[in-house]
Design an enzyme around this catalytic site. Sequence first.
Site: not given
Ligand code: TYM
Length: 342
Positions: A125, A204, A207
Amino acid sequence: MGDEMSTGETTVPKGVRVFSGMQPSGEAHLGNYLGALRQWVSLQDEHECFFCIVDQHAIMGNVAPDELPERVLDLAVSFLAVGLDPERSTIFVQSDVPEHTELAWLFNAVTPVGNLERMTQYKDKSAELESIPSGLLNYPILQAADILLYRAGAVPVGEDQLQHLELTREIARRWNARYGEFFPEPEAIRGGAGRILGLDGKAKMSKSLGNTVGILAEPDEVWDRVRTAVTDPQRIRRDDPGRPEVCNVFSLHRHFTDPDRIPDIAGQCRAATRGCVDCKRILADSIADHFEEARERAAELRASPDLLREILDQGARRARTEARATLKEVRERMGIRGRGRG
Ligand code: TYM
């Protein structure tokens, strides 16, 4: 299964608390669902679960302030529509529980900058930015605080979050070493779906890359999206034989299409007796069917915004009770006064 429940690749021992979070980029997409959400739904049967909409993480992207509240509610609708149950799980918004940011600040004291700089997501990023907000670097500290505030031992996430989870464990270890054993070292729970690729078949599903299919999209919208999906690049004409093993449309079939139909779909692709457009049509129908019930629930929820708010308020109240207790102990051990706080 005995005392453990299976979620694909990893099992969660009974009595272990589950926490996970998702950024409010609006309605959840297929990657969110396969990587995380569908495991969350099954985990709530046997475990105490906390599921959080992390709006304070989302501000490190460039989301417009007037769009954020709506995105939070849209994500809450996605959670509930796929079957998260507010009676069994605590579903809440991060910023409704101010202890998250306080704990994140306190964790700054034990988090080495070098570890933050090594995070792949940070490197990716920040490489695109001329001026890097420090919040992008510190992002995983807030993530560690989210999890450890509830002293959760299990975190169901997709592959892309494993590195952040490893850092969370490191923060827990360092804090415990300095202030006394208190936090568990949480385990990542992987659902076995791996990294779901977007419709471009390369990156991946995300959004911000515009390569998603929303889980609550209407059937014609699902088709509009899926028809743009990239298939085997070597299959140029309809009568060229295809290679399902390199085709992202085929990998999505594996998740959504009736398993009995999969061998035929692969065979007809290889023999070039079915074209990519037809194959995508079947996939679009499978996806739309899979989420039919979720779409109906979502429509009901959207029609009752007061109910939605009440669910999130109730979740925040429950989460705060836990969060306050943790912070009280943490402040005491760190010699922080914190009078006047709950
Ligand atoms: P985020 O919001 O990007 O994604 C949420 C969850 O969806 C999964 N995910 C995917 N898994 C497989 N293939 C994909 N293309 C894909 N896109 C998203 C992510 O692995 C995630 O499990 N930093 C985190 C949010 C967060 C969080 C936390 C997660 C903040 N605090 C505490 C767990 C525990 C994030 O940006 O996920």
